[in-house]
Design a protein around this motif. Structure first.
Motif, PDB file in Angstrom:
ATOM      1  N   VAL A 151      44.756  43.456  48.431  1.00 41.65           N
ATOM      2  CA  VAL A 151      44.297  43.404  47.041  1.00 41.65           C
ATOM      3  C   VAL A 151      44.864  42.172  46.345  1.00 41.65           C
ATOM      4  CG1 VAL A 151      44.393  44.575  44.798  1.00 41.65           C
ATOM      5  CG2 VAL A 151      43.913  45.890  46.867  1.00 41.65           C
ATOM      6  N   GLY A 152      46.090  41.833  46.648  1.00 40.81           N
ATOM      7  CA  GLY A 152      46.737  40.676  46.034  1.00 40.81           C
ATOM      8  C   GLY A 152      46.054  39.358  46.335  1.00 40.81           C
ATOM      9  N   ARG A 153      45.301  39.296  47.415  1.00 41.08           N
ATOM     10  CA  ARG A 153      44.584  38.067  47.774  1.00 41.08           C
ATOM     11  C   ARG A 153      43.238  37.931  47.064  1.00 41.08           C
ATOM     12  NH1 ARG A 153      46.483  39.152  53.527  1.00 41.08           N
ATOM     13  NH2 ARG A 153      44.581  40.354  53.698  1.00 41.08           N
ATOM     14  N   LEU A 154      42.835  38.974  46.343  1.00 39.46           N
ATOM     15  CA  LEU A 154      41.545  38.953  45.653  1.00 39.46           C
ATOM     16  C   LEU A 154      41.657  38.237  44.311  1.00 39.46           C
ATOM     17  CD1 LEU A 154      40.457  42.650  46.276  1.00 39.46           C
ATOM     18  CD2 LEU A 154      39.609  40.610  47.462  1.00 39.46           C
ATOM     19  N   PRO A 155      40.525  37.772  43.799  1.00 39.71           N
ATOM     20  CA  PRO A 155      40.529  37.187  42.453  1.00 39.71           C
ATOM     21  C   PRO A 155      40.928  38.255  41.424  1.00 39.71           C
ATOM     22  CG  PRO A 155      38.478  36.673  43.614  1.00 39.71           C
ATOM     23  CD  PRO A 155      39.221  37.657  44.457  1.00 39.71           C
ATOM     24  N   ALA A 156      41.473  37.815  40.314  1.00 41.01           N
ATOM     25  CA  ALA A 156      41.999  38.720  39.286  1.00 41.01           C
ATOM     26  C   ALA A 156      40.974  39.759  38.834  1.00 41.01           C
ATOM     27  CB  ALA A 156      42.509  37.925  38.088  1.00 41.01           C
ATOM     28  N   ALA A 157      39.744  39.361  38.627  1.00 44.57           N
ATOM     29  CA  ALA A 157      38.714  40.297  38.156  1.00 44.57           C
ATOM     30  C   ALA A 157      38.476  41.407  39.184  1.00 44.57           C
ATOM     31  CB  ALA A 157      37.412  39.553  37.870  1.00 44.57           C
ATOM     32  N   GLU A 158      38.475  41.061  40.460  1.00 41.52           N
ATOM     33  CA  GLU A 158      38.285  42.058  41.512  1.00 41.52           C
ATOM     34  C   GLU A 158      39.486  42.993  41.585  1.00 41.52           C
ATOM     35  OE1 GLU A 158      35.580  42.666  43.588  1.00 41.52           O
ATOM     36  OE2 GLU A 158      34.627  41.323  42.145  1.00 41.52           O
ATOM     37  N   ARG A 159      40.682  42.445  41.431  1.00 38.19           N
ATOM     38  CA  ARG A 159      41.891  43.286  41.443  1.00 38.19           C
ATOM     39  C   ARG A 159      41.823  44.310  40.323  1.00 38.19           C
ATOM     40  NH1 ARG A 159      44.817  38.357  42.243  1.00 38.19           N
ATOM     41  NH2 ARG A 159      45.432  38.431  40.068  1.00 38.19           N
ATOM     42  N   GLU A 160      41.449  43.876  39.127  1.00 42.20           N
ATOM     43  CA  GLU A 160      41.373  44.787  37.977  1.00 42.20           C
ATOM     44  C   GLU A 160      40.350  45.883  38.214  1.00 42.20           C
ATOM     45  OE1 GLU A 160      43.461  45.003  35.480  1.00 42.20           O
ATOM     46  OE2 GLU A 160      44.539  43.360  36.461  1.00 42.20           O
ATOM     47  N   ARG A 161      39.229  45.539  38.818  1.00 44.18           N
ATOM     48  CA  ARG A 161      38.186  46.530  39.113  1.00 44.18           C
ATOM     49  C   ARG A 161      38.710  47.576  40.094  1.00 44.18           C
ATOM     50  NH1 ARG A 161      33.648  46.874  42.637  1.00 44.18           N
ATOM     51  NH2 ARG A 161      34.346  44.993  43.684  1.00 44.18           N
ATOM     52  N   ILE A 162      39.417  47.122  41.112  1.00 45.08           N
ATOM     53  CA  ILE A 162      39.977  48.037  42.112  1.00 45.08           C
ATOM     54  C   ILE A 162      41.036  48.925  41.477  1.00 45.08           C
ATOM     55  CG2 ILE A 162      41.425  48.125  44.189  1.00 45.08           C
ATOM     56  CD1 ILE A 162      39.759  45.680  45.174  1.00 45.08           C
ATOM     57  N   TYR A 163      41.905  48.347  40.656  1.00 43.44           N
ATOM     58  CA  TYR A 163      42.941  49.145  39.986  1.00 43.44           C
ATOM     59  C   TYR A 163      42.308  50.207  39.094  1.00 43.44           C
ATOM     60  CZ  TYR A 163      46.332  45.637  41.557  1.00 43.44           C
ATOM     61  OH  TYR A 163      47.115  44.804  42.301  1.00 43.44           O
ATOM     62  N   ALA A 164      41.223  49.874  38.414  1.00 40.18           N
ATOM     63  CA  ALA A 164      40.549  50.840  37.540  1.00 40.18           C
ATOM     64  C   ALA A 164      39.995  52.012  38.355  1.00 40.18           C
ATOM     65  CB  ALA A 164      39.430  50.146  36.761  1.00 40.18           C
ATOM     66  N   VAL A 165      39.415  51.722  39.499  1.00 40.84           N
ATOM     67  CA  VAL A 165      38.879  52.777  40.368  1.00 40.84           C
ATOM     68  C   VAL A 165      40.016  53.665  40.877  1.00 40.84           C
ATOM     69  CG1 VAL A 165      37.740  53.233  42.591  1.00 40.84           C
ATOM     70  CG2 VAL A 165      36.817  51.491  41.055  1.00 40.84           C
ATOM     71  N   VAL A 166      41.109  53.056  41.299  1.00 39.26           N
ATOM     72  CA  VAL A 166      42.249  53.820  41.800  1.00 39.26           C
ATOM     73  C   VAL A 166      42.814  54.705  40.706  1.00 39.26           C
ATOM     74  CG1 VAL A 166      44.611  53.654  42.697  1.00 39.26           C
ATOM     75  CG2 VAL A 166      42.810  52.189  43.634  1.00 39.26           C
ATOM     76  N   GLU A 167      42.903  54.191  39.491  1.00 33.40           N
ATOM     77  CA  GLU A 167      43.409  54.993  38.368  1.00 33.40           C
ATOM     78  C   GLU A 167      42.558  56.231  38.152  1.00 33.40           C
ATOM     79  OE1 GLU A 167      46.084  54.835  36.449  1.00 33.40           O
ATOM     80  OE2 GLU A 167      46.860  53.032  37.409  1.00 33.40           O
TER      81      GLU A 167
END
Length: 108
Positions: free
Chosen positions: A84-100
């Motif tokens: 996840v850390g290698r992804l662009p910031a926008a993609e990281r935020e999207r993934i974090y939102a789904v995980v939340e």
């Protein structure tokens, strides 16, 4: 011991490194047929062969044993965080939102 899980992990890392089964087998010093059986969990490699596989793939044992050791979730979390850390910031935020959302609804 869940050798099918270990074999799947070996296969996953082999594919991530763009190695053919033949290439890994040659590097380890076993037949392609034997390597296939290890990846399918049909054969249990000796400790010496397992170490040769790990060295050929340039990975640690915990990466292959993650599903069979009690601390496996820690390893999975680290590997996932790295990906996840290698992804662009926008993609990281999207993934974090789904995980939340998933965590918030877990166990309900």
């Amino acid at each position: 011991m869940d050798w099918a899980s270990i074999g799947r992990n070996i296969r996953q890392y082999r594919l991530e490194r763009d190695l053919r089964q033949e290439d890994l087998a040659e590097a380890v010093g076993v037949s392609t047929n034997y390597m296939g059986m290890v990846e399918r969990g049909e054969k249990t490699p000796s400790l010496e062969t397992l170490v040769a596989i790990l060295n050929a793939l340039e990975i640690s044992a915990d990466m292959v044993l993650t599903d069979v050791v009690d601390s496996g979730y820690t390893v999975k979390q680290s590997l996932l965080a790295e990906k996840v850390g290698r992804l662009p910031a926008a993609e990281r935020e999207r993934i974090y939102a789904v995980v939340e959302v998933l965590v918030a609804h877990a166990g309900h």
